[in-house]
Motif scaffolding. Structure first.
Motif, short mmCIF file in Angstrom:
data_model
loop_
_atom_site.label_atom_id
_atom_site.label_comp_id
_atom_site.label_asym_id
_atom_site.label_seq_id
_atom_site.Cartn_x
_atom_site.Cartn_y
_atom_site.Cartn_z
N TYR A 189 0.86 -1.18 0.00
CA TYR A 189 0.00 0.00 0.00
C TYR A 189 0.89 1.23 0.00
N VAL A 190 0.59 2.16 -0.91
CA VAL A 190 1.45 3.33 -1.10
C VAL A 190 0.61 4.59 -1.04
N ARG A 191 1.08 5.57 -0.31
CA ARG A 191 0.46 6.89 -0.31
C ARG A 191 1.47 7.87 -0.88
N CYS A 192 1.10 8.56 -1.96
CA CYS A 192 2.00 9.48 -2.65
C CYS A 192 1.69 10.92 -2.26
N PHE A 193 2.67 11.61 -1.69
CA PHE A 193 2.56 13.06 -1.56
C PHE A 193 2.81 13.67 -2.93
N THR A 194 2.01 14.65 -3.32
CA THR A 194 2.21 15.28 -4.61
C THR A 194 2.28 16.79 -4.44
N PHE A 195 3.17 17.41 -5.22
CA PHE A 195 3.40 18.86 -5.13
C PHE A 195 3.45 19.41 -6.56
N GLY A 196 2.58 20.36 -6.86
CA GLY A 196 2.62 20.98 -8.18
C GLY A 196 2.32 20.02 -9.30
N LYS A 197 1.51 19.00 -9.08
CA LYS A 197 1.02 18.04 -10.06
C LYS A 197 2.04 16.99 -10.48
N ASP A 198 3.29 17.37 -10.71
CA ASP A 198 4.26 16.43 -11.29
C ASP A 198 5.29 15.90 -10.30
N ASP A 199 5.47 16.57 -9.18
CA ASP A 199 6.47 16.15 -8.19
C ASP A 199 5.81 15.14 -7.26
N ILE A 200 6.14 13.87 -7.43
CA ILE A 200 5.47 12.77 -6.74
C ILE A 200 6.44 12.09 -5.77
N MET A 201 6.02 11.90 -4.52
CA MET A 201 6.85 11.23 -3.53
C MET A 201 6.09 10.02 -2.96
N PRO A 202 6.33 8.80 -3.51
CA PRO A 202 5.65 7.61 -3.00
C PRO A 202 6.20 7.22 -1.63
N VAL A 203 5.30 6.88 -0.72
CA VAL A 203 5.67 6.53 0.64
C VAL A 203 4.96 5.25 1.04
N ARG A 204 5.69 4.36 1.67
CA ARG A 204 5.06 3.15 2.21
C ARG A 204 4.08 3.56 3.31
N TYR A 205 2.87 2.99 3.24
CA TYR A 205 1.84 3.36 4.22
C TYR A 205 1.17 2.08 4.72
N ASP A 206 0.94 2.03 6.02
CA ASP A 206 0.23 0.92 6.64
C ASP A 206 -1.18 1.37 6.94
N PRO A 207 -2.18 0.99 6.13
CA PRO A 207 -3.55 1.49 6.35
C PRO A 207 -4.20 0.89 7.59
N HIS A 208 -3.70 -0.24 8.06
CA HIS A 208 -4.27 -0.84 9.26
C HIS A 208 -3.86 -0.06 10.50
N ALA A 209 -2.58 0.27 10.58
CA ALA A 209 -2.08 1.08 11.70
C ALA A 209 -2.19 2.57 11.42
N ARG A 210 -2.49 2.91 10.14
CA ARG A 210 -2.59 4.30 9.70
C ARG A 210 -1.31 5.07 10.03
N ARG A 211 -0.22 4.52 9.53
CA ARG A 211 1.06 5.17 9.78
C ARG A 211 1.95 5.07 8.55
N TYR A 212 2.83 6.07 8.43
CA TYR A 212 3.81 6.11 7.36
C TYR A 212 5.07 5.37 7.81
N VAL A 213 5.72 4.72 6.85
CA VAL A 213 6.92 3.95 7.14
C VAL A 213 8.03 4.42 6.21
N VAL A 214 9.17 4.77 6.78
CA VAL A 214 10.32 5.18 5.96
C VAL A 214 10.99 3.92 5.44
N ASP A 215 10.80 3.64 4.16
CA ASP A 215 11.33 2.42 3.54
C ASP A 215 11.57 2.75 2.07
#
Length: 326
Positions: A189-215
């Motif tokens: 499961y991935v949650r992407c932060f986006t800035f200005g439409k084209d700058d995309i930062m995919p982040v590992r996300y745990d939807p069960h714990a609702r937390r971001y993981v640095v990986d």
């Protein structure tokens, strides 16, 4: 030149963002502050070159103020006109037309209505009852996800396995309009932060714990490339410059699950210090760029162009179209 921040119950992002913009913008004559409002006169300039909006979805006056600010020449992130009109069901339909992997989705009549809607006669003459609950579950599959067609924060989201569970959950959804959606049994499961439409930062996300993981090695190169490309396609179609886009990945296919998050969670304790620092920097860079290179807010997103349907005629912003209502 001033940058304004319109925000609600946030603690870590507002002061960090304002400090960063004030530090980086000093050389360009750019300052940043919280927007302060006491009522808005028609024709009154906002006084801001750029406003970042993180709360108008909850306060109608703020939305009215921002649309008027656009009329007076302020660049608003995100576009208040499109945000007002948007919903998750339409977004899924647009993304499907653009060739993205989307869960099968049905929009449902809401369970409850305002008191002036007559449930027994003319007000709902276009509705046909009973609803075909089993047929809708056959279409999306079992289990399924019941969630609002416009909402966020994991509120009013239910996982249902059969018609009995679906009806029990549906009974608790008044007054919200809901969607019934195919459940994607994801591997990642991935949650992407986006800035200005084209700058995309995919982040590992745990939807069960609702937390971001640095990986940083969470996604394969192929999946990561497709996630970034699909996120860019979504933002280009819908016009959002500050957003989070969620993908549920199964068997190497990223399904776009949610991408109507124009006021994403930027709080340090939830997104981790690592991503918080990046978000503050990228948002500061974005608003400084928009202040230095002013352009009018486009009241229409690009989904008409990208899907080949053409812009709606007769509205501001459409090719050759007059002002609405003229």
């Amino acid at each position: 030149m001033k940058v304004g921040l319109l925000c609600g119950r946030e603690y870590s992002f507002p002061p960090a963002f304002l400090e960063r913009v004030n530090t980086l913008g000093r050389a360009h004559g750019i300052t940043a502050e919280l927007v302060k409002l006491v009522g808005t006169k028609m024709g009154e300039p906002s006084g801001y070159r750029v406003i970042v909006d993180r709360i108008s979805h909850e306060v109608e006056y703020f939305r009215a103020y921002l649309k008027h600010a656009v009329l007076e020449g302020t660049y608003v992130i995100n576009n208040p006109f499109w945000w007002t009109a948007d919903d998750k069901f339409f977004n899924y339909a647009v993304a499907a037309k653009l060739g993205l992997a989307i869960p099968k989705t049905v929009v449902l009549p809401q369970k409850g209505y305002p008191s002036d809607v007559d449930l027994t006669s003319e007000s709902l003459r276009n509705m046909q009852y009973p609803l075909d609950w089993e047929g809708m579950l056959d279409y999306v599959g079992r289990p399924a996800i019941l969630k609002p067609f416009s909402g966020g924060g994991w509120k009013h989201v239910y996982k249902v396995h059969d018609a009995h569970e679906l009806l029990a959950a549906y009974e608790r959804t008044s007054p919200y309009c809901m969607t019934l959606q195919e459940f994607i049994d994801f591997d990642q499961y991935v949650r992407c932060f986006t800035f200005g439409k084209d700058d995309i930062m995919p982040v590992r996300y745990d939807p069960h714990a609702r937390r971001y993981v640095v990986d940083h090695d969470y996604l394969s190169a192929d999946v990561g490339t497709r996630v970034i490309a699909d996120a860019r396609t979504i933002n280009q179609a819908l016009g959002y410059e500050m957003n989070t886009i969620e993908f549920a990945v199964t068997q190497g296919v990223p399904y776009a699950i949610d991408f109507l998050n124009p006021a994403p969670d930027f709080e340090r304790d939830r997104i981790t210090q690592f991503y918080f620092d990046i978000v503050v920097q990228k948002m500061a860079d974005l608003v400084i760029d928009r202040a230095l290179h002013p352009k009018p807010t486009n009241p229409w997103p690009r989904w008409e162009e990208l899907t080949g349907l053409g812009a709606p005629r007769g509205f501001i912003g459409s090719p050759g179209g007059p002002v609405a209502g003229v």
